[in-house]
Design an enzyme around this catalytic site. Structure first.
Site, PDB file in Angstrom:
ATOM      1  N   ASN A 287      12.996  53.822 -38.280  1.00  0.00           N
ATOM      2  CA  ASN A 287      12.208  53.932 -37.061  1.00  0.00           C
ATOM      3  C   ASN A 287      10.884  53.174 -37.148  1.00  0.00           C
ATOM      4  OD1 ASN A 287      11.060  55.521 -34.583  1.00  0.00           O
ATOM      5  ND2 ASN A 287       9.658  55.974 -36.261  1.00  0.00           N
ATOM      6  N   LYS A 294       2.264  38.479 -28.269  1.00  0.00           N
ATOM      7  CA  LYS A 294       1.530  37.252 -27.924  1.00  0.00           C
ATOM      8  C   LYS A 294       2.576  36.248 -27.449  1.00  0.00           C
ATOM      9  CE  LYS A 294      -2.975  36.802 -29.036  1.00  0.00           C
ATOM     10  NZ  LYS A 294      -3.593  37.683 -28.088  1.00  0.00           N
ATOM     11  N   LEU A 296       4.468  32.850 -27.421  1.00  0.00           N
ATOM     12  CA  LEU A 296       4.800  32.100 -28.630  1.00  0.00           C
ATOM     13  C   LEU A 296       3.767  31.002 -28.918  1.00  0.00           C
ATOM     14  CD1 LEU A 296       6.811  31.871 -30.919  1.00  0.00           C
ATOM     15  CD2 LEU A 296       8.215  30.411 -29.483  1.00  0.00           C
ATOM     16  N   TYR A 352       9.011  40.365 -31.622  1.00  0.00           N
ATOM     17  CA  TYR A 352       9.540  41.736 -31.515  1.00  0.00           C
ATOM     18  C   TYR A 352      10.997  41.724 -31.054  1.00  0.00           C
ATOM     19  CZ  TYR A 352       9.510  46.702 -30.019  1.00  0.00           C
ATOM     20  OH  TYR A 352       9.763  48.036 -29.849  1.00  0.00           O
TER      21      TYR A 352
END
Ligand code: NAD
Length: 446
Positions: A287, A294, A296, A352
């Site tokens: 987890n 941001k 790229l 992410y």
């Protein structure tokens, strides 16, 4: 955390004003407290329908009965609905969906649960039948969107031939308030992971050793607490800076703490050392995660490296150590936190989203590999959940984001904890290699 529109819609004085202004009025979602019960559907009325009698339908009916549900009157309200479409033989059979649900929809109560079963399209050589089976998914997703404003949900289970005896656990989860924020999802029930003899319905994690990373707050803390209710023996892991809150979570869950940065070079060996001393591990919940958003073009290399190291590389490295070291027990569970950003991508989240999509590929691969040992691997992809992470969003953006799903509200950490806990139970042995969204049927990537 306060949700302005939900608060308005629950205030008897302000509700009429909000309605006149055309603001959405989210239905308060029913949720369960405490551990699993033997008869979770006692006092609940179920409407059942089927195209033809099938093994899947029979197993589901028996499970409903054992869980305490009683049949709804033909014209009375229904809290639950089960429709078995597995017996279809042609596209024309889809009409049965209309015939069953058209009169039923107005009778569904607030927070009702709908589950539709069908067979996987790939299991037939008949292209027309394959089309009909896949059509059921489109139907169910649309139905979920239609009934969501009442806090009701609809989900689908593709039940593979030979996996009918694995429906029970999924049915108990999906037709209960525990799945409050799981909506419009196609599940797959398969017989690929070797079955364990015992499938307890209560105290489902009694005696099981569970590692939860990132357990000091947010979703990890909720997962640890929920699993403790099922009898799990927890090892709660987080970074040293979170020692006090981690200790509080461990104390509340009767577990112990392990301070480690999952991305540190020696983390796999340190975790393995502790788990070896405890006799191994049954459930691993990856987890721990970081957001370093941001675009790229403006993203510093460090933000890329950190996200990749914590959200993805750490998972691969830790599991390799635990699996190759023989510490993950047979019939164990691997559960990774993904995100709807991993499913759909998102502006400012190339780092992410790459990690959260990576996790989807990872569990699919691990599921194939570990099936002979009865181990399942799945990812959970939350949508917008009320955690400290969410408060970093600007107010207006947060309010808009909360409405972008069929239930017009964000979820709570307990919703994610319920799904993760279900996947950890022996009753979830039919669910493996999948990524399940817990997002109220969020429009992003749906
Ligand atoms: P959070 O920031 O509240 O908690 C994350 C926890 O992970 C913290 O306790 C943090 O100290 C720990 N952690 C971070 N880096 C670590 C490291 N290197 N080693 C060990 N521990 C570390 O986040 P959350 O909202 O609870 O999210 C939990 C997971 O769910 C994350 O993987 C996140 O990406 C995912 N997720 C959350 C949401 C949401 O809406 N909250 C949505 C989608 C996905």
């Amino acid at each position: 955390m306060s949700d302005l529109l939900s608060a308005l819609s629950r205030n008897p004085l302000l509700r009429p004003l909000a309605k006149r202004a055309g603001l959405p009025a989210p239905q308060r979602l029913s949720r369960s407290e405490g551990p699993y019960e033997e008869r979770p559907f006692a006092g609940r009325h179920v409407a059942c329908g089927a195209i033809n009698a099938t093994a899947a339908g029979d197993a589901a009916q028996a499970a409903l009965h054992a869980a305490g549900a009683s049949l709804a009157d033909e014209h009375g309200p229904a809290d639950l609905a089960l429709f078995d479409a597995s017996g279809m033989t042609a596209v024309s059979d889809l009409k049965a969906l209309y015939e069953f649900f058209h009169p039923l929809v107005p009778r569904l109560s607030a927070n009702a649960r709908v589950l539709v079963l069908t067979a996987p399209p790939e299991e037939t050589e008949d292209s027309g039948l394959a089309a009909a089976r896949r059509a059921v998914e489109g139907f169910t997703r649309s139905l979920a969107k239609e009934i969501g404003k009442r806090g009701a949900t609809a989900n689908l289970a593709y039940v593979e031939g030979g996996a009918e005896n694995r429906i029970d656990g999924l049915l108990r989860f999906l037709l209960s308030p525990r799945s409050a924020y799981v909506d419009g999802q196609p599940f797959r029930v398969s017989a690929r992971a070797r079955l364990n003899g015992s499938m307890p319905l209560t105290a489902t994690l009694q005696g099981k050793r569970v590692l939860v990373t990132g357990a000091a707050q947010g979703l990890g803390a909720a997962i640890a607490r929920r699993m403790a209710e099922e009898g799990a023996r927890l090892v709660c892991l987080d970074i040293a800076a979170s020692r006090q809150s981690l200790q509080d979570v461990a104390d509340a869950s009767g577990g112990e703490i392990l301070l480690a940065d999952v991305s540190a070079a020696d983390a796999p060996q340190r975790i393995a050392g502790r788990l070896a001393a405890l006799g191994g591990v049954d459930v691993i919940v990856h987890n721990a995660g970081v957001l370093r958003d941001k675009t790229l073009a403006k993203m510093d290399e460090r933000l890329w490296d950190l996200s990749l190291a914590v959200n993805l590389e750490a998972i691969v490295r830790i599991d390799r150590e635990l699996i190759e070291g023989g510490l993950l027990h047979d019939h164990g569970r691997l559960i990774c936190l993904s995100s709807i950003s991993g499913v759909a991508g998102n502006v400012g989240q190339t780092n992410y989203s790459a990690t959260k999509a990576g996790v989807i590929g990872y569990v699919a691969s691990r599921a194939r590999q570990l099936a002979p040992r009865g181990i399942t691997a799945n990812a959970v992809a939350p949508g917008l959940i009320e955690t400290p992470m969410m408060m970093s969003m600007p107010f207006v953006f947060r309010e808009i984001s909360r409405r972008m799903n069929s239930l017009s509200q964000s979820g709570v950490p307990r919703d994610v904890a319920e799904l993760v806990t279900f996947l950890a139970t022996p009753g979830a042995s039919g669910v493996s290699g999948q990524t399940i969204r817990v997002c109220g049927q969020n429009l992003i990537g749906a």
